[in-house]
Design a protein around this motif. Structure first.
Motif, mmCIF file in Angstrom:
data_model
loop_
_atom_site.group_PDB
_atom_site.id
_atom_site.type_symbol
_atom_site.label_atom_id
_atom_site.label_comp_id
_atom_site.label_asym_id
_atom_site.label_seq_id
_atom_site.Cartn_x
_atom_site.Cartn_y
_atom_site.Cartn_z
ATOM 1 N N GLY A 11 72.292 10.026 89.850
ATOM 2 C CA GLY A 11 72.154 9.309 88.593
ATOM 3 C C GLY A 11 72.913 7.999 88.552
ATOM 4 O O GLY A 11 73.848 7.780 89.311
ATOM 5 N N GLN A 12 72.456 7.132 87.664
ATOM 6 C CA GLN A 12 73.156 5.900 87.365
ATOM 7 C C GLN A 12 73.954 6.141 86.093
ATOM 8 O O GLN A 12 73.468 6.779 85.159
ATOM 9 N N VAL A 13 75.175 5.619 86.049
ATOM 10 C CA VAL A 13 76.024 5.798 84.884
ATOM 11 C C VAL A 13 76.189 4.458 84.181
ATOM 12 O O VAL A 13 76.451 3.437 84.818
ATOM 13 N N VAL A 14 75.997 4.480 82.871
ATOM 14 C CA VAL A 14 76.162 3.302 82.032
ATOM 15 C C VAL A 14 77.267 3.610 81.028
ATOM 16 O O VAL A 14 77.170 4.594 80.281
ATOM 17 N N GLU A 65 79.716 7.548 77.921
ATOM 18 C CA GLU A 65 78.839 7.123 79.002
ATOM 19 C C GLU A 65 77.529 7.868 78.939
ATOM 20 O O GLU A 65 77.429 8.949 78.345
ATOM 21 N N MET A 66 76.517 7.251 79.564
ATOM 22 C CA MET A 66 75.220 7.883 79.734
ATOM 23 C C MET A 66 74.931 7.911 81.222
ATOM 24 O O MET A 66 75.044 6.891 81.896
ATOM 25 N N GLU A 67 74.580 9.066 81.721
ATOM 26 C CA GLU A 67 74.099 9.193 83.095
ATOM 27 C C GLU A 67 72.604 9.444 83.020
ATOM 28 O O GLU A 67 72.152 10.305 82.265
ATOM 29 N N VAL A 68 71.850 8.695 83.793
ATOM 30 C CA VAL A 68 70.397 8.832 83.786
ATOM 31 C C VAL A 68 69.928 9.083 85.216
ATOM 32 O O VAL A 68 70.416 8.456 86.154
ATOM 33 N N VAL A 82 72.250 12.321 80.343
ATOM 34 C CA VAL A 82 73.449 13.067 79.956
ATOM 35 C C VAL A 82 74.393 12.083 79.263
ATOM 36 O O VAL A 82 74.817 11.100 79.872
ATOM 37 N N PHE A 83 74.677 12.351 77.995
ATOM 38 C CA PHE A 83 75.617 11.537 77.223
ATOM 39 C C PHE A 83 76.925 12.291 77.130
ATOM 40 O O PHE A 83 76.946 13.453 76.703
ATOM 41 N N ARG A 84 78.024 11.640 77.550
ATOM 42 C CA ARG A 84 79.348 12.284 77.538
ATOM 43 C C ARG A 84 80.317 11.409 76.769
ATOM 44 O O ARG A 84 80.316 10.184 76.920
#
Length: 140
Positions: A11-14, A65-68, A82-84
């Motif tokens: 995943g990419q994390v933003v 963060e959001m992992e997509v 995934v929103f953490r």
């Protein structure tokens, strides 16, 4: 944490620390939804859910963060988000998941609206420790 069943690409994390990050998150989700061959309707549903969840992360938790990631399950392709956050958590989860309930901010979809827009929805929250929301939208 591993998820049995569907396989995910890395995943990419933003980071979500401001309004510009919400826009970046939406753009990334739209791109991966298109690459995963989701229909235009499903792309729109996923981007709308991502926007609401990213805004929740920013407004209620002060950021996170959001992992997509693209996911596959047999012939199906989809996108998992995934929103953490490490915010205050959700003290009344039943209320927060009630249709029509909103804190007064955002688009008014709330968690229940986001849940209706996706195929899979999981929420883990601990008061004082934060919240993780995982959503998946599958192509048809």
């Amino acid at each position: 944490m591993t998820h049995p069943g569907p396989a995910a690409t890395p995943g990419q994390v933003v980071g979500i620390t401001g309004n510009n990050d919400v826009v970046k998150a939406r753009q990334l989700v739209r791109t991966l939804a298109q690459e995963s061959k989701l229909s235009l309707v499903d792309q729109t549903k996923l981007v709308t859910a991502a926007s609401e969840l990213a805004r929740n992360t920013l407004v209620h938790a002060g950021g996170g963060e959001m992992e997509v990631a693209k996911v596959t399950d047999g012939a199906r392709q989809g996108v998992r988000l995934v929103f953490r956050d490490s915010g205050p958590g959700i003290p009344d989860l039943d209320l927060a998941l009630t249709d029509g309930w909103t804190s007064g901010n955002g688009m008014g979809l709330g968690l229940s609206g986001s849940r209706r827009l996706v195929d899979e929805f999981a929420l883990d929250t601990t008061v004082g420790s934060g919240t993780t929301v995982t959503v998946t939208k599958w192509g048809r």
